[in-house]
Design an enzyme around this catalytic site. Structure first.
Site, PDB file in Angstrom:
ATOM      1  N   GLY A 224      33.679  47.669  34.547  1.00 33.61           N
ATOM      2  CA  GLY A 224      34.384  46.395  34.535  1.00 33.61           C
ATOM      3  C   GLY A 224      33.455  45.283  34.099  1.00 33.61           C
ATOM      4  N   SER A 225      33.804  44.071  34.434  1.00 31.78           N
ATOM      5  CA  SER A 225      33.033  42.921  33.995  1.00 31.78           C
ATOM      6  C   SER A 225      31.683  42.869  34.686  1.00 31.78           C
ATOM      7  CB  SER A 225      33.796  41.626  34.270  1.00 31.78           C
ATOM      8  OG  SER A 225      33.819  41.341  35.660  1.00 31.78           O
TER       9      SER A 225
ATOM     10  N   GLU B  99      28.905  50.294  34.726  1.00 28.08           N
ATOM     11  CA  GLU B  99      29.062  50.127  33.275  1.00 28.08           C
ATOM     12  C   GLU B  99      29.847  48.842  33.089  1.00 28.08           C
ATOM     13  OE1 GLU B  99      30.433  49.490  29.970  1.00 28.08           O
ATOM     14  OE2 GLU B  99      31.882  51.079  30.393  1.00 28.08           O
TER      15      GLU B  99
ATOM     16  N   GLY C 164      30.601  43.440  38.555  1.00 26.23           N
ATOM     17  CA  GLY C 164      29.548  44.420  38.786  1.00 26.23           C
ATOM     18  C   GLY C 164      28.440  43.870  39.663  1.00 26.23           C
TER      19      GLY C 164
END
Length: 489
Positions: free
Chosen positions: A237-238, A259, A242
């Site tokens: 995700g963003s 990621e 994160g």
């Protein structure tokens, strides 16, 4: 336009999937919208914090005292092969779901849908390759290096490639011997619940090994990052989210695989013979893939003065020719953005870039004739300053920023001038020179002349996260702990 086919039967009214049973949500249901029509296509079960806790407890029991660990690699491989076979048989239904729920178009079907079944079968092969490894070194005896499953894995997935990411992460966690709680995005909840249905109806995966919950609120979702019964978090995700996942996971020192975002650069060297096919691939990889909603996009294009005007003119012509529309139309090449909020965000980025001095070469707003749906034109901006917001922030829309550079060193400096480091590309006539430039980029993977890395570890530098997904057995090791056992000679 031809009459559009109805969504497949996987678009259904689901409950939560906890402990091998379908459970009514305690917090009601919320609407799931079709981004192409803005119509409600279904409702999703809103899990309470208590129910998320029940899912974690089910996964914990399944790992600590259930039959999953006793199955061993061969048994897990058999279950994953069952999953892969079922996903391939139901691929048409998943594709229909993807068109309705997240705007997947026909030219994305292989990467979004069909590849998922093969990923499960590949994970089954990898599961059987997990063996203890004897190593020798200084000292008496032999050391046995062993990888063991971590335990309970929280899997948090985004809305842009929900099906393939749900399947990939579940595959890797299960192949490594873990149990999981999957939480898909509230914008694509049915993708995760449909996967649970396939697992429930077509595999021998024991109850509690896979649980799927779809809370809409932060408190319930946050439990998946804080609960001490969770051993690992696998998140895509963003970068902002994160970082928050890292903070909340820190108190219990959970293992993390993150990621996150990207603002990748594609460099065209001055000895490149720019073909039409190259430009079509460039536009797709840089701009139009899933309407620009992909962290791996090369959303900054770096051009030398000698090629700048010609490449921009040709890209603009290609961008204007892209057919934007309903994903269920087989002629559509690019679908909508996921939501009204995302469309507004992309528009604000483009407007802000123009205000800062960038020039709008193509696109810039809603396509003509598409007044309903969250559509945005393929957009090309030129005269972009490397330090400007549009060159530094992830837009997550079909927006390509073109920047000029003077020589190879300047191109590398501009490409590395980013908080992110996920992907990138280099194009050149001299492959050795292009590879040398690729080596100097601070990013997780680089494509040279359009050839991306094969079955290699996937992940990023800097704010693009850490840890590596996929990449053969090493990808499974991300979901495992290392144990060293000393054996007397």
């Amino acid at each position: 336009m031809a009459e559009l086919p109805p969504p497949g039967p996987l678009l259904d009214t689901y409950q939560l999937y906890i402990g091998g049973s379908w459970v009514e949500p305690e917090d009601g249901r919320y609407d799931d919208l079709d981004p192409a029509t803005e119509q409600i296509i279904g409702t999703a079960p809103d899990a309470s914090a208590a129910q998320v806790g029940e899912a974690i407890a089910a996964a914990r029991r399944a790992f600590d005292s259930g039959p999953w660990a006793a199955m061993g690699p061969e048994g897990r491989a058999r279950c994953l092969n069952q999953l892969g076979d079922a996903l391939l048989k139901h691929a048409d239904e998943f594709f229909a779901l993807s068109q309705a729920e997240w705007g997947c178009v026909a030219n994305e079907r292989m990467m979004q849908i069909d590849g998922a079944g093969y990923m499960s079968m590949y994970a089954a092969q990898l599961a059987t390759q997990l063996t203890d490894e004897p190593i020798t070194g200084v000292g008496a005896g032999t050391t046995l290096l062993r990888h063991e499953p971590l335990g309970v894995v929280s899997i948090l997935t985004p809305w842009n490639f929900p099906h393939c990411l749900n399947v990939m992460k579940v595959n890797n966690a299960l192949a490594a011997g873990n149990t999981v709680v999957l939480k898909p995005s509230p914008l694509t909840p049915i993708a995760g619940l449909a996967l649970a249905r396939i697992i429930d109806e077509h595999t021998d995966i024991p109850p509690g090994v896979v649980n799927v919950v779809t809370p809409s609120g932060i408190p319930a979702a946050k439990l998946l990052t804080t609960d001490p019964r969770v051993d690992m978090i696998s998140f895509t995700g963003s970068s902002a989210v994160g970082c928050e996942v890292m903070r909340t996971a820190g108190d219990s020192m959970k293992r993390l695989l993150l990621e996150c975002g990207g603002k990748s650069a594609s460099i065209v060297l001055d000895d490149t013979q720019v073909t039409d096919e190259m430009l079509r691939q460039m536009l797709f990889d840089c701009c139009s893939l899933h309407a620009g909603q992909a962290c791996i996009l090369h959303s900054r294009l770096l051009l030398p003065d000698s090629l700048h005007d010609d490449v921009v003119d040709r890209l603009v012509a290609l961008a204007r020719a892209v057919k934007v529309g309903d994903p269920r139309d087989p002629e559509t090449q690019m679908g909508p953005l996921i939501s009204a909020a995302q469309r507004d965000r992309v528009q604000a980025h483009v407007d802000g870039a123009v205000d800062e001095g960038a020039k709008l070469a193509a696109g810039g707003g809603r396509p003509a004739g598409l007044d309903v749906g969250y559509y945005f034109e393929p957009t090309i901006l030129t005269d972009v300053d490397p330090d400007s917001r549009i060159a530094q922030e992830e837009v997550f829309g079909p927006v390509l920023s073109v920047l000029r550079y003077s020589d190879d060193a300047d191109a590398v400096a501009i490409a590395n001038n980013s908080r992110y480091g996920l992907s990138g590309g280099v194009w050149g006539g001299d492959v050795d020179r292009a590879v040398d430039v690729a080596r100097r980029l601070r990013t997780g993977q680089v494509a040279v002349n359009g050839v991306g890395p094969g079955d290699a570890p996937f992940g990023g530098f800097k704010l693009s996260g850490f840890g590596r997904e996929s990449g053969g057995v090493s990808g499974l090791h991300q979901y495992m702990e290392v144990k060293a056992i000393g054996i007397p000679a």
